[in-house]
Design a protein around this motif. Sequence first.
Motif, PDB file in Angstrom:
ATOM      1  N   PRO A  56      10.573  -4.327  -5.526  1.00  0.00           N
ATOM      2  CA  PRO A  56       9.457  -3.377  -5.390  1.00  0.00           C
ATOM      3  C   PRO A  56       8.928  -2.872  -6.728  1.00  0.00           C
ATOM      4  O   PRO A  56       7.740  -2.534  -6.847  1.00  0.00           O
ATOM      5  CB  PRO A  56      10.067  -2.220  -4.584  1.00  0.00           C
ATOM      6  N   GLU A  57       9.797  -2.835  -7.750  1.00  0.00           N
ATOM      7  CA  GLU A  57       9.324  -2.388  -9.068  1.00  0.00           C
ATOM      8  C   GLU A  57       8.395  -3.433  -9.684  1.00  0.00           C
ATOM      9  O   GLU A  57       7.349  -3.096 -10.248  1.00  0.00           O
ATOM     10  CB  GLU A  57      10.522  -2.128  -9.992  1.00  0.00           C
ATOM     11  N   ILE A  58       8.792  -4.709  -9.586  1.00  0.00           N
ATOM     12  CA  ILE A  58       7.910  -5.788 -10.057  1.00  0.00           C
ATOM     13  C   ILE A  58       6.614  -5.739  -9.245  1.00  0.00           C
ATOM     14  O   ILE A  58       5.507  -5.864  -9.792  1.00  0.00           O
ATOM     15  CB  ILE A  58       8.579  -7.171  -9.856  1.00  0.00           C
ATOM     16  N   ASP A  59       6.770  -5.529  -7.929  1.00  0.00           N
ATOM     17  CA  ASP A  59       5.589  -5.495  -7.055  1.00  0.00           C
ATOM     18  C   ASP A  59       4.589  -4.429  -7.501  1.00  0.00           C
ATOM     19  O   ASP A  59       3.377  -4.652  -7.453  1.00  0.00           O
ATOM     20  CB  ASP A  59       6.007  -5.229  -5.606  1.00  0.00           C
ATOM     21  N   GLU A  60       5.105  -3.270  -7.910  1.00  0.00           N
ATOM     22  CA  GLU A  60       4.196  -2.204  -8.350  1.00  0.00           C
ATOM     23  C   GLU A  60       3.354  -2.667  -9.539  1.00  0.00           C
ATOM     24  O   GLU A  60       2.133  -2.457  -9.579  1.00  0.00           O
ATOM     25  CB  GLU A  60       4.998  -0.955  -8.751  1.00  0.00           C
ATOM     26  N   ALA A  61       4.022  -3.307 -10.511  1.00  0.00           N
ATOM     27  CA  ALA A  61       3.287  -3.776 -11.693  1.00  0.00           C
ATOM     28  C   ALA A  61       2.290  -4.862 -11.302  1.00  0.00           C
ATOM     29  O   ALA A  61       1.145  -4.864 -11.770  1.00  0.00           O
ATOM     30  CB  ALA A  61       4.274  -4.312 -12.740  1.00  0.00           C
ATOM     31  N   VAL A  62       2.724  -5.763 -10.428  1.00  0.00           N
ATOM     32  CA  VAL A  62       1.842  -6.852  -9.984  1.00  0.00           C
ATOM     33  C   VAL A  62       0.642  -6.271  -9.232  1.00  0.00           C
ATOM     34  O   VAL A  62      -0.506  -6.674  -9.466  1.00  0.00           O
ATOM     35  CB  VAL A  62       2.623  -7.854  -9.103  1.00  0.00           C
ATOM     36  N   ALA A  63       0.898  -5.297  -8.357  1.00  0.00           N
ATOM     37  CA  ALA A  63      -0.188  -4.695  -7.569  1.00  0.00           C
ATOM     38  C   ALA A  63      -1.205  -4.018  -8.483  1.00  0.00           C
ATOM     39  O   ALA A  63      -2.415  -4.157  -8.301  1.00  0.00           O
ATOM     40  CB  ALA A  63       0.376  -3.696  -6.561  1.00  0.00           C
ATOM     41  N   LEU A  64      -0.704  -3.299  -9.492  1.00  0.00           N
ATOM     42  CA  LEU A  64      -1.615  -2.656 -10.445  1.00  0.00           C
ATOM     43  C   LEU A  64      -2.459  -3.693 -11.178  1.00  0.00           C
ATOM     44  O   LEU A  64      -3.672  -3.554 -11.307  1.00  0.00           O
ATOM     45  CB  LEU A  64      -0.813  -1.842 -11.467  1.00  0.00           C
ATOM     46  N   ALA A  65      -1.779  -4.749 -11.641  1.00  0.00           N
ATOM     47  CA  ALA A  65      -2.490  -5.789 -12.396  1.00  0.00           C
ATOM     48  C   ALA A  65      -3.536  -6.464 -11.518  1.00  0.00           C
ATOM     49  O   ALA A  65      -4.654  -6.726 -11.967  1.00  0.00           O
ATOM     50  CB  ALA A  65      -1.489  -6.813 -12.934  1.00  0.00           C
ATOM     51  N   ARG A  66      -3.170  -6.729 -10.256  1.00  0.00           N
ATOM     52  CA  ARG A  66      -4.115  -7.403  -9.368  1.00  0.00           C
ATOM     53  C   ARG A  66      -5.268  -6.484  -8.983  1.00  0.00           C
ATOM     54  O   ARG A  66      -6.332  -6.951  -8.595  1.00  0.00           O
ATOM     55  CB  ARG A  66      -3.395  -7.905  -8.113  1.00  0.00           C
ATOM     56  N   ALA A  67      -5.038  -5.171  -9.091  1.00  0.00           N
ATOM     57  CA  ALA A  67      -6.104  -4.224  -8.787  1.00  0.00           C
ATOM     58  C   ALA A  67      -7.019  -4.030 -10.012  1.00  0.00           C
ATOM     59  O   ALA A  67      -7.903  -3.165 -10.005  1.00  0.00           O
ATOM     60  CB  ALA A  67      -5.511  -2.884  -8.351  1.00  0.00           C
ATOM     61  N   GLY A  68      -6.786  -4.804 -11.062  1.00  0.00           N
ATOM     62  CA  GLY A  68      -7.685  -4.765 -12.205  1.00  0.00           C
ATOM     63  C   GLY A  68      -7.236  -3.860 -13.330  1.00  0.00           C
ATOM     64  O   GLY A  68      -7.950  -3.696 -14.314  1.00  0.00           O
ATOM     65  N   VAL A  69      -6.035  -3.276 -13.208  1.00  0.00           N
ATOM     66  CA  VAL A  69      -5.535  -2.420 -14.280  1.00  0.00           C
ATOM     67  C   VAL A  69      -4.866  -3.305 -15.329  1.00  0.00           C
ATOM     68  O   VAL A  69      -4.150  -4.250 -14.996  1.00  0.00           O
ATOM     69  CB  VAL A  69      -4.520  -1.395 -13.733  1.00  0.00           C
ATOM     70  N   ARG A  70      -5.115  -3.002 -16.602  1.00  0.00           N
ATOM     71  CA  ARG A  70      -4.480  -3.780 -17.666  1.00  0.00           C
ATOM     72  C   ARG A  70      -3.029  -3.344 -17.803  1.00  0.00           C
ATOM     73  O   ARG A  70      -2.738  -2.165 -17.976  1.00  0.00           O
ATOM     74  CB  ARG A  70      -5.219  -3.494 -18.975  1.00  0.00           C
ATOM     75  N   VAL A  71      -2.122  -4.307 -17.715  1.00  0.00           N
ATOM     76  CA  VAL A  71      -0.689  -4.007 -17.782  1.00  0.00           C
ATOM     77  C   VAL A  71      -0.119  -4.599 -19.062  1.00  0.00           C
ATOM     78  O   VAL A  71      -0.286  -5.785 -19.338  1.00  0.00           O
ATOM     79  CB  VAL A  71       0.049  -4.575 -16.551  1.00  0.00           C
TER      80      VAL A  71
END
Lengths: 97, 385, 342
Positions: free
Chosen positions: B77-92
């Motif tokens: 779920p922690e990886i998922d959070e970063a992936v979800a943010l990145a896929r939502a267009g946020v620069r990670v």
Amino acid sequence: MCLGVPGRVLSIDGMIAVVDFWGVKKQVRLDVIDEPVVPGDYLLNHVGYAIRRIPPEDIAETLAMYDELLGEVRGGGDDLMAADVRGELAGAGKADV
Amino acid sequence: MSDPATSEMRFRDPARAKALGARLAELVAAAGRPISVMHVCGSHEQAIARYGLRAAFPRGLDVTMGPGCPVCVTDLPEIDEAVALARAGVRVATYGDMLKVPGTAMSLADAQAEGARIDVVYSVAQAVELARATRDPIVFFASGFETTAVATAAVLVSDPPPNFTVLSAHKYIPPVMEIVAEMPGAKVEGFLAAGHAATITGSAIFDAFAAQHRRPVVVAGFEPLDVLAGLVALVELVVAGEARAVNCYPRCVTAEGNKVAQALLWRVFQPIGGRWRGIAHVPSGNLRLRDEFAHVDARRRFDIDVASLWQMAPPALVEHCVCGDIMAGIAAPRDCSLFGRACTPDTPVGACMVSSEGTCRIWHQYGGVPDLVQLGARPDAARAP
Amino acid sequence: MSVRERITLKQGAGGRAMRALIGEVFVEGLAAPVAPGDVGLADLDDGAAVRIGDRWLVATTDAHVVHPRFFPGGDIGRLAVAGTVNDLAMMGVTDAVMLTLAVVIEEGFPRADLERVAASIRATCAEAGVRIMTGDTKVMGKGEVDGLVLTTTGVGLTDRVVTDRGLVAGDRILVTGTMGDHGLAVLAARGNLALDVELVSDVAPLNGLVRVALDAGGDAITAMKDPTRGGLASALHEMADKAGVAVMLDEAAVPIRPDVRAVGELLGIDPLHVANEGKVVMGVRADRAEAVLAAVRAHPLGRDAALIGTVVAEPPGRVVVDTGFGRRLLVEPEGEPLPRIC
């Protein structure tokens, strides 16, 4: 699990030190170090932050401690080998000075 | 000893290593029984692997790899959070280690292949520079143990730009050692503690642990001599039945640790319980930002939609994973129903398959742990005359 | 579209994943059977070889992209010429080489940069003694291609084809110089690592060096490969795998520049895992190893050459490293090497 690399401080500007790592210079931040640092000191760098000043005398101390761990080798055929290696070490030690 | 290279190289002296190896063999032979110890540090495994030390360990000494890799134990779920943010267009922005670690549906590298903006940084300070150079929100996906968390903390107390936030997957090592020590059937008789984490925490925190769990702890460094000397000291304590903590890495670790770093760490973070991938729920094992730092906490600044990822994901296999048992020395990869089938290096389920030095990864790649000592060619045959 | 249905960077990084992709998508159905002794697509060698009379026609092609386009020691133009010249040289073709050049340019690309690249191409061709015989140029819309892509194809003739699958137990492994220079130079040149060091890429055309080695070694040179993407680790794995042998590597004997080693230590990247663009790894029959080494060392591009290992029969496909402390299996890199924190 934290890649830590030791280097020698060349110069300091505020919270940033220029540190020499095997001939490569890199800026390292001093925000989290717990003692004063001066050029010539060794630092342990982790992700661009110095986390420890390494007292030079501690390096010799650590090596001495390791040699002490070898100190009490006794008995058996392996002993000869260990003694042999300790002989080599003594020789290498001289060259090291 | 005029430059760091020379001084560090002294910890890579093969003659001393040979002597320490001989001492280790003698101790294990004298014990007259197999001895099993565990290191809880990925860097120890790296050093053991890189210098081929495992082949030099005496038969009868089992050095198990514990849950010492913060990247491997980062939960899905922690990886998922970063992936979800990145896929939502946020620069990670994140450390290189995290890029390929798979989440429930995909890794950050996969998200990048889909067009997400991921910046690999070497230092959290670089992520802050990225934020200063743009108006876009930058989320720093922070992984690592307390050693690395200290750097994140240092950045957060020194006024990062308003578009900079942190998604913390930082972990705290001491609590997981308790879990592993008390796993039913665990054969581990002593621990090699992580040197650089102990640089921060100090070695004294292991005194109580050693006494309570009746197992010795040796803090060790990462050069070949550090690892071998640490093991000699640890096996000596095991054989003597002395359950105490010993610092074998005094050049980088003191009893009390780095007080400045500790103050920073606990000012910014608080320990909370959380799952470590493939191991267990670890009470106080995760580092979360304190309320005072809510304004830089990506979890509180963004609405992170991980549910959409879970819909694309295959059914969870994690409950079948026996990584915890493998790390505890109770099970081998062949005992796992997922090994080599559902769990492979490309689709890892547990921590042991994520890491390139993980037990399962090594078994998968090399068909077990090969006996390199018995190989036909003499090592000196390869040397140029 | 699921993750599996998209190509990832890992599949272009020269390792196992890339070989799998090529095998599954291209070799399957495209690879025609070749005559005995010829080298075709299915061999996944540096190029193809077809017998014509008593000689072989060898062909190879390579597309080049690199960031940054100009880096210490070279640029994309030098890379494009050297890369193809070297692929031919690895098959034994060192003379009378012809190249073609296809250029794809993104709208808005600075003309001065293009001219600088062209000058570099000319200079590298002169250095290698090769000529560009034909070419093609396309300009794409903004965002339709990333800056500049150069594709070079090379053809040439040889009396003897050297493959990358010829290792035999007992052979010595020779590298013609220091390992990891190009990969770490380019990584450091990207400038985001806050390192104050200028590592220099080794990119260079190697046909002259290979000619010298082949003159000295002849048939005793059993296999050649240039350790580009994936570095020495990938090259040795591929060579061991194809020949069904193992390689015992003496780590202390592998030449690595001190500054390359230092940057590797800092970033947690193994110099054996990163690209070289001016080096050869070859298998040499033991009785000729010293003679070939001496010849290579006498060449300006081979001064740091060293014998770094021995080919053994078991275990097939493995590369075993003797570290001086013990032994380990060399891990084959997967994907682009990235800086690590742990």
